[in-house]
Write an enzyme that holds these catalytic residues in place. Structure first.
Site, PDB file in Angstrom:
ATOM      1  N   GLY A   1      30.925  38.886  25.329  1.00  0.00           N
ATOM      2  CA  GLY A   1      30.819  37.586  26.000  1.00  0.00           C
ATOM      3  C   GLY A   1      29.906  36.677  25.216  1.00  0.00           C
ATOM      4  O   GLY A   1      29.302  37.097  24.224  1.00  0.00           O
ATOM      5  N   LYS A   2      29.832  35.441  25.677  1.00  0.00           N
ATOM      6  CA  LYS A   2      28.991  34.474  24.969  1.00  0.00           C
ATOM      7  C   LYS A   2      27.559  34.970  24.877  1.00  0.00           C
ATOM      8  O   LYS A   2      26.850  34.703  23.921  1.00  0.00           O
ATOM      9  CB  LYS A   2      29.002  33.140  25.711  1.00  0.00           C
ATOM     10  N   ARG A   3      27.124  35.682  25.898  1.00  0.00           N
ATOM     11  CA  ARG A   3      25.733  36.124  25.937  1.00  0.00           C
ATOM     12  C   ARG A   3      25.420  37.209  24.902  1.00  0.00           C
ATOM     13  O   ARG A   3      24.265  37.485  24.635  1.00  0.00           O
ATOM     14  CB  ARG A   3      25.376  36.600  27.345  1.00  0.00           C
ATOM     15  N   ASP A   4      26.452  37.814  24.345  1.00  0.00           N
ATOM     16  CA  ASP A   4      26.190  38.864  23.350  1.00  0.00           C
ATOM     17  C   ASP A   4      25.868  38.286  21.981  1.00  0.00           C
ATOM     18  O   ASP A   4      25.716  39.028  21.009  1.00  0.00           O
ATOM     19  CB  ASP A   4      27.391  39.812  23.240  1.00  0.00           C
TER      20      ASP A   4
ATOM     21  N   TYR B   1      35.376  26.637  22.594  1.00  0.00           N
ATOM     22  CA  TYR B   1      35.360  27.013  21.193  1.00  0.00           C
ATOM     23  C   TYR B   1      36.210  28.258  20.957  1.00  0.00           C
ATOM     24  O   TYR B   1      36.562  28.963  21.899  1.00  0.00           O
ATOM     25  CB  TYR B   1      33.925  27.203  20.708  1.00  0.00           C
TER      26      TYR B   1
END
Ligand code: GLU
Length: 474
Positions: free
Chosen positions: A245-248, A14
């Site tokens: 990052g995606k985790r944020d 994405y």
């Protein structure tokens, strides 16, 4: 020379905020100069390709109004715009390098390479491919990688963000141009494509800076003029201590749109991640960005991704919309119970809610009690900060007094406000207590527009009936 910028994503997932920001800046630079903004798909790493991401990329750009002038789905004079459709072009350029003695077939096996690496490690020196150029390389037939033969030199270049940079000869090395699967590497393909597509400005992420010495060596070997370079600093997490990052929790832009964020707000938010115009202005429309954006005000240090700022900006842009425009945009967010109501009634509801909406998705929570009987739950009163000190008898008596006064009241927003003010005097309560109680008893919503407006639109009959229900239930 006409300005031509490009956004060159790989269809590997994405489109994250950093990618969108790069695209936006490249778009702005092109449009400010009446130039062209190009979308090029860099799909040479087949192993990392994710199905559907090319469509996702184009939809994301379009949803924010970052419209490209040339691209894989719309064509243009410099196509094809997908690297996998350009393989013959890379072959031609690779041959040029071979003919000039600047590329060689790399026929080492993985084991041989590993042995070179281990040897370098043992001798405590950096491993470099150029220290192991084969003496008599076979003619390149595509079955092995084709490697660039660099000239280890010092290079100086200017970066629009990072300024003048001089690199050491130590960091230039031979790198792969063509892989044995027939595809070029990014390192080779982007330089060929930028040249073929007459790209004037290379705007991309900071992670490519470390490869600049190799790229400069290749530009030189290909006898190409270098474009303008601008490397975008990283976007950091909210705490500012690591790359976002995606985790944020940063979502993909289309998800933000689905969650009720306006494209205008996303554009303004993304543009101001590490850029400002030198004034205190915090919010920019696309039109303003086209006037005011400049690469030289992009900060070198990483920008912090603060989603609360995005939410605030979104509320700002929602308030800026005309009621008609908001009505258009919010169409899909109405609670199902609103369906059977007229557009004009919905518009009146929307006019009240507009100031309080932070995202379009807040609409049902803010308005469903205008369309359906709300689910009551006395805990909303008993656990309310302002109301929990009241006993049920006090609550009943306050609501009875309010019911009596509202029954007598004329039913316009102004008249209701007068009645409410009088009620404050007769009951001796603070607005925070009395108005919260009436608000909850009539809407059962965690928050709502101003009380007098809410009651005026709800209507006298419903207001009184809902008050009666609570009184009777106590
Ligand atoms: N394909 C590269 C990426 O997705 C593009 C870098 C560039 O803009 O040159 O990171």
């Amino acid at each position: 020379m006409a300005v031509r910028t490009r956004f060159a994503p790989s269809p590997t997932g994405y489109l994250h905020v950093g990618g969108i920001r790069t695209a936006l800046f490249a778009y702005l630079v092109a449009k400010q100069a009446n130039g062209a903004f190009i979308l090029r798909l860099e799909d040479t790493d087949k192993a990392r390709e994710v199905a559907g991401s090319a469509e996702h990329l184009t939809a994301s750009l379009k949803s924010l109004g970052i419209q490209y002038d040339e691209g894989p789905d719309i064509g243009g004079d410099y196509g094809p715009y997908k690297q996998s459709d350009r393989l013959d072009i890379y072959q031609t350029w690779a041959k040029k390098l071979i003919d000039e003695g600047r590329a060689y077939a790399d026929s080492y096996t993985a084991e041989e390479m590993q042995a070179f690496r281990e040897q370098a490690q043992k001798e405590k020196r950096a491993f470099r491919y150029r220290d192991h150029r084969p003496e008599n390389p076979p003619e390149w037939d595509g079955s092995t990688p084709l490697r660039f033969k660099c000239e280890p030199k010092s290079y100086t270049y200017h970066d629009e963000i990072f300024g003048d940079v001089t690199t050491s000869p130590e960091v230039v090395d031979d790198f792969i141009l063509m892989k044995s699967d027939g595809y070029p590497t990014y390192n080779f393909a982007h330089i060929v494509d930028d040249a073929e597509m007459s790209i004037t400005h290379v705007i991309r992420g900071q992670e490519f800076i470390s490869s600049m010495p190799n790229y400069l060596a290749l530009y030189e070997a290909l006898h190409l003029e270098t474009p303008v370079f601008a490397h975008m600093p990283h976007i950091m997490n909210e705490q500012g201590n690591k790359k976002l990052g995606k985790r944020d929790g940063a979502k993909d832009v289309l998800e933000y749109v689905r969650d009720g964020y306006l494209p205008e707000a996303l554009v303004s938010f993304i543009a101001t991640l590490g850029w400002n115009d030198g004034t205190e202005q915090e919010v920019f429309t696309m039109k303003e960005l086209l006037e005011k954006f400049s690469l030289d005000r992009v900060q070198k240090s990483g920008a912090r991704f603060d989603e609360k700022r995005l939410l605030w900006m979104n509320g700002h842009f929602i308030r800026e919309l005309s009621l008609d425009e908001l009505a258009n945009r919010i169409e899909f967010f109405w609670p199902p119970s609103a369906k059977k109501h007229s557009d004009s009634y919905k518009k009146e509801v929307l006019a009240l809610a507009q100031d309080r909406l932070k995202t379009l998705k807040d609409l049902p929570a803010l308005t469903s009690y205008f369309f359906e009987e709300p689910t009551t739950g006395m805990s909303l009163i008993h656990e309310n900060k302002q109301l929990k000190k009241l006993s049920d008898d006090e609550i009943r008596s306050l609501l009875q007094t309010a019911h009596g006064a509202l029954l007598e009241s004329e039913w316009t927003a102004e008249a209701i406000q007068r009645t409410l003010n009088q009620l404050l005097e007769t009951t001796g309560q603070k607005p925070g207590t009395l108005f919260s109680l009436i608000r909850i008893a009539t809407t059962w919503a965690p928050f709502s527009p101003q009380l007098n407006d809410t009651l005026a639109l709800l209507g006298k009959v419903k207001t009184l009936a809902r008050l009666t229900d609570v009184i009777e239930s106590l």
